[in-house]
Design a protein around this motif. Structure first.
Motif, PDB file in Angstrom:
ATOM      1  N   GLU A 175      51.280  42.430 -37.502  1.00 16.94           N
ATOM      2  CA  GLU A 175      52.223  41.552 -38.231  1.00 16.94           C
ATOM      3  C   GLU A 175      52.445  40.271 -37.431  1.00 16.94           C
ATOM      4  O   GLU A 175      52.472  40.298 -36.195  1.00 16.94           O
ATOM      5  CB  GLU A 175      53.542  42.288 -38.435  1.00 16.94           C
ATOM      6  N   GLY A 176      52.554  39.160 -38.174  1.00 17.61           N
ATOM      7  CA  GLY A 176      52.818  37.874 -37.520  1.00 17.61           C
ATOM      8  C   GLY A 176      54.304  37.676 -37.247  1.00 17.61           C
ATOM      9  O   GLY A 176      55.142  38.119 -38.031  1.00 17.61           O
ATOM     10  N   GLU A 178      57.439  34.748 -35.625  1.00 18.76           N
ATOM     11  CA  GLU A 178      57.846  33.432 -35.084  1.00 18.76           C
ATOM     12  C   GLU A 178      59.027  33.651 -34.156  1.00 18.76           C
ATOM     13  O   GLU A 178      59.776  34.619 -34.314  1.00 18.76           O
ATOM     14  CB  GLU A 178      58.225  32.473 -36.214  1.00 18.76           C
ATOM     15  N   THR A 187      56.903  36.972 -40.012  1.00 15.54           N
ATOM     16  CA  THR A 187      56.562  35.954 -41.000  1.00 15.54           C
ATOM     17  C   THR A 187      55.063  36.042 -41.302  1.00 15.54           C
ATOM     18  O   THR A 187      54.273  36.428 -40.455  1.00 15.54           O
ATOM     19  CB  THR A 187      56.907  34.540 -40.521  1.00 15.54           C
ATOM     20  N   ASN A 188      54.713  35.682 -42.534  1.00 14.79           N
ATOM     21  CA  ASN A 188      53.294  35.610 -42.885  1.00 14.79           C
ATOM     22  C   ASN A 188      52.865  34.176 -43.165  1.00 14.79           C
ATOM     23  O   ASN A 188      51.789  33.950 -43.708  1.00 14.79           O
ATOM     24  CB  ASN A 188      52.983  36.523 -44.080  1.00 14.79           C
ATOM     25  N   VAL A 193      53.645  31.184 -37.431  1.00 15.89           N
ATOM     26  CA  VAL A 193      53.288  32.317 -36.563  1.00 15.89           C
ATOM     27  C   VAL A 193      52.987  31.820 -35.154  1.00 15.89           C
ATOM     28  O   VAL A 193      52.218  30.886 -34.959  1.00 15.89           O
ATOM     29  CB  VAL A 193      52.068  33.082 -37.130  1.00 15.89           C
ATOM     30  N   ILE A 196      51.118  37.648 -32.737  1.00 14.23           N
ATOM     31  CA  ILE A 196      50.774  38.766 -33.643  1.00 14.23           C
ATOM     32  C   ILE A 196      51.025  40.059 -32.890  1.00 14.23           C
ATOM     33  O   ILE A 196      50.492  40.276 -31.788  1.00 14.23           O
ATOM     34  CB  ILE A 196      49.306  38.688 -34.098  1.00 14.23           C
ATOM     35  N   LEU A 293      47.574  35.729 -43.351  1.00 17.00           N
ATOM     36  CA  LEU A 293      48.573  34.680 -43.213  1.00 17.00           C
ATOM     37  C   LEU A 293      48.367  33.630 -44.296  1.00 17.00           C
ATOM     38  O   LEU A 293      47.243  33.215 -44.570  1.00 17.00           O
ATOM     39  CB  LEU A 293      48.468  34.033 -41.831  1.00 17.00           C
TER      40      LEU A 293
END
Length: 294
Positions: A175-176, A178, A187-188, A193, A196, A293
């Motif tokens: 998963e990304g 921030e 966040t995607n 991003v 990860i 993303l």
């Protein structure tokens, strides 16, 4: 009638001579036939003895045996028989001589009986030994086959144990994130991003050797470039470019692992698309996942 005495005497003498000649002729003819028949008998007897001696020599040649002592005795008997046969062929047919050679033939037969009985006994022993040898070879081949089978089974078992002892993992996900004011949130959005996070579970395995395990994370972007490139590590003839390295202390129990891979400044902002993540233990890939993303 007047008889001339002198003429009578002549006739009497001539008649007696004729009778004598006739008797002598009959006797001579009878003696000749008897001598001829006797000579023929002697010749036949001689040929019979020669034939038996020749047959003996032929039998010597037919015998094949590996025993050196018996072979030597057979050769001596053969030479003695040949000498007897050669001597017999050179002499004339005579009753006393034939009697002598018949006695020699009888003696040779007695010796041959003992000798050939020994040969037959040895032949039976050799046949028994040959049979035992074949049985032994058969048992040896069977044992070799069983040993080969056991070796293959052991090899397969060792391979199975080695495979069973390999470190395994499951439940891969990525998963990304921030980062804001020291915290991070998922966040995607590609441009937001900054890292990860890769999570997975190391499975329980009592066969795996416990201790420190080096794990490598490789993240490849949509352009097939490695994100957060940390260089490469060599494993024999192969090498791996990785994004992060983590050492996990594994004690054969289930371990949940999460590794946060920060992007390099060159990677920002992230490009839109699918990112492919692979997890390696040394040079063996444990599994993979991906994150998209926008």
């Amino acid at each position: 009638m007047i008889v001339n005495p002198q003429l009578f005497n002549y006739r009497l003498i001539i008649g007696s001579l004729i009778i004598a000649v006739a008797v002598l002729t009959v006797y001579s003819f009878t003696s000749y036939k008897s001598i001829t028949a006797h000579q023929q008998f002697l010749e036949q007897e001689k040929k019979l003895v020669e034939s038996e001696l020749s047959q003996m020599i032929a039998r010597y040649d037919d015998v094949s045996i590996s025993n050196d002592l018996i072979t030597s005795k057979l050769e001596d008997a053969k030479q003695a028989t040949k000498l007897t046969l050669d001597s017999l062929r050179m002499v004339r047919s005579d009753l006393s001589i034939l009697a002598k050679f018949k006695q020699q033939l009888f003696n040779i037969k007695l010796k041959n009986k003992v000798l050939f009985n020994t040969v037959d006994s040895l032949d039976q022993v050799n046949k028994g030994l040959e049979k035992e040898k074949l049985l032994a070879y058969s048992a040896l081949r069977q044992q070799q086959y069983e040993n080969s089978t056991l070796v293959q089974q052991n090899k397969n078992l060792n391979e199975s144990i080695e495979k069973g002892a390999l470190l395994t993992a499951n439940s891969f996900k990525a998963e990304g994130f921030e980062k804001l004011f020291g915290s991070k949130r998922p966040t995607n959005k590609a441009k937001r991003v900054q890292s990860i996070e890769v999570c997975f579970i190391l499975a329980e395995n009592s066969l795996t050797e416990a201790g420190e395990k080096e794990l490598y994370i490789q993240i490849v972007n949509p352009k097939n470039n490695v994100v957060a490139d940390k260089g490469s590590v060599d494993f024999g003839s192969s090498s791996l470019i990785y994004s992060a390295k983590e050492i996990i202390n594994y004690d054969n129990e289930v371990v949940e692992v999460c590794i946060d891979v920060d992007s390099d400044i060159d990677d920002q902002p992230f490009e839109k698309g699918t990112y492919y993540i692979s997890i390696f233990h040394e040079d063996r890939r444990l599994g993979s996942t991906q994150v998209k993303l926008n």
